[in-house]
Enzyme design. Sequence first.
Site, PDB file in Angstrom:
ATOM      1  N   CYS A 124      -4.069 -13.474  -4.669  1.00  0.00           N
ATOM      2  CA  CYS A 124      -3.515 -14.377  -2.893  1.00  0.00           C
ATOM      3  C   CYS A 124      -3.311 -15.580  -2.905  1.00  0.00           C
ATOM      4  O   CYS A 124      -3.858 -16.242  -1.633  1.00  0.00           O
ATOM      5  CB  CYS A 124      -4.250 -13.431  -1.485  1.00  0.00           C
ATOM      6  SG  CYS A 124      -5.761 -14.307  -2.517  1.00  0.00           S
ATOM      7  N   ARG A 138       0.634  -1.518  -0.004  1.00  0.00           N
ATOM      8  CA  ARG A 138      -0.138  -0.202  -0.127  1.00  0.00           C
ATOM      9  C   ARG A 138       0.912   1.278  -0.193  1.00  0.00           C
ATOM     10  O   ARG A 138       0.653   2.297  -0.741  1.00  0.00           O
ATOM     11  CB  ARG A 138      -0.925   0.179   1.054  1.00  0.00           C
ATOM     12  CG  ARG A 138      -2.250  -1.157   0.942  1.00  0.00           C
ATOM     13  CD  ARG A 138      -3.123  -0.800   2.524  1.00  0.00           C
ATOM     14  NE  ARG A 138      -2.510  -1.415   3.532  1.00  0.00           N
ATOM     15  CZ  ARG A 138      -3.365  -2.619   4.004  1.00  0.00           C
ATOM     16  NH1 ARG A 138      -4.109  -3.040   3.255  1.00  0.00           N
ATOM     17  NH2 ARG A 138      -3.011  -3.188   4.855  1.00  0.00           N
TER      18      ARG A 138
END
Length: 394
Positions: free
Chosen positions: A338, A210
């Site tokens: 993921c 992020r």
Amino acid sequence: MVEIILKRGKEKAAIQRHPWVFSGALEKVKGKPEDGDVVKVFAFDGEFLAYGYFNGNSRVAVRLLEWNEDQIINQSWYQNRLNQAIAARVSILNEQTNTCRLVFSEADFLPGLIVDKYADFLSLQILSSGIEKVKTDLVEMLRIALNPKGIFDKSDATARGHEGLPIENGLLWGENPPEFLEVKENGIIYHINIAEGQKSGFYCDQRDNRKILASYTTDKKVLDCFSYSGGFSLNSLANQAKHVTSVDSSALAIETLKQNIVLNHFDNEKVTTIQSDVNKQLRAFAAAGESFDVIVLDPPKYAPSRSALDRAARAYKDLNRLGMLLLEKGGLLATFSCSGAVDIETFKQIIAWAALDAGKEVQIIKQFCQPEDHPIRISFSEGEYLKGLLLRVL
């Protein structure tokens, strides 16, 4: 202690410290172990290999714990493993970040145990019958070591069914966490919901990514897909993005994101939140002639196992194709998987197919991975589940 004898030639993975022994590798079980019991595992020729948790329901029949025969799997052993895991995360926690993963299952030699720290609360996920058997002891050890306000059991993953375990979701010790608990990551404040939120309450595995991506968003028009509580959105706003559009199918996620925007005193006029299916919304943007400078695609796990790989590849390809169609020349796509069953080379190939279908030429300019509180044991490649690419459209 019950002894497990492996079939001839099936000892190689255990010798190489891989922590899973599949049911098809078992030659003989000497005794009648209950699910979750610690057993001794031997090669066909009688050589001791390791101690591990047995489970007769699971395809992974034994989850290996310890390769030193002289070690006894007792309270002291668990205490040492917990202490090592917690000590390895000390450098992550500071005034800017008070949330991280303290224990990461096989990576920390505690297969089936996940412990996340959220400010003064701990959230546990227990995914193996062996850890379930010692849950009470582990909770007490965590209480003494960390003195949290409360410890919450977030063991609601469907994977528990493979171990014959029921879903658990409730307080284990201390205070119940508030409906919206305030935590801080990289200086940004989040409201998270442990009891009803996804996974253990928050995705701290994207902490570094992020921050990295935010550096590319200044004065940019950003689209954050599968935004959840707004990790990529909030970091982009903190780095002076021109405008951020956040899309998620969950009403709770969108409501939490709105709260987080207020908490951080960001300008509401610079944010659009949309509760919608992401694929449907991407098609709607394309039909409306919309385009963006930076797009984030951070979907849920499409491939929970290798048997789902073909279906997942098609889903990843279509998602990324739709994303690329909304980027003009020079636009950036941050795309993630993921799914542990999708390795980075497979993911790159899927992205190449998506670019071909979209009629786009793209460059990989950065590769994303999971942070240090989600370490990868060199003998357990399956632990490397999070991967991502930052792509530039030419």
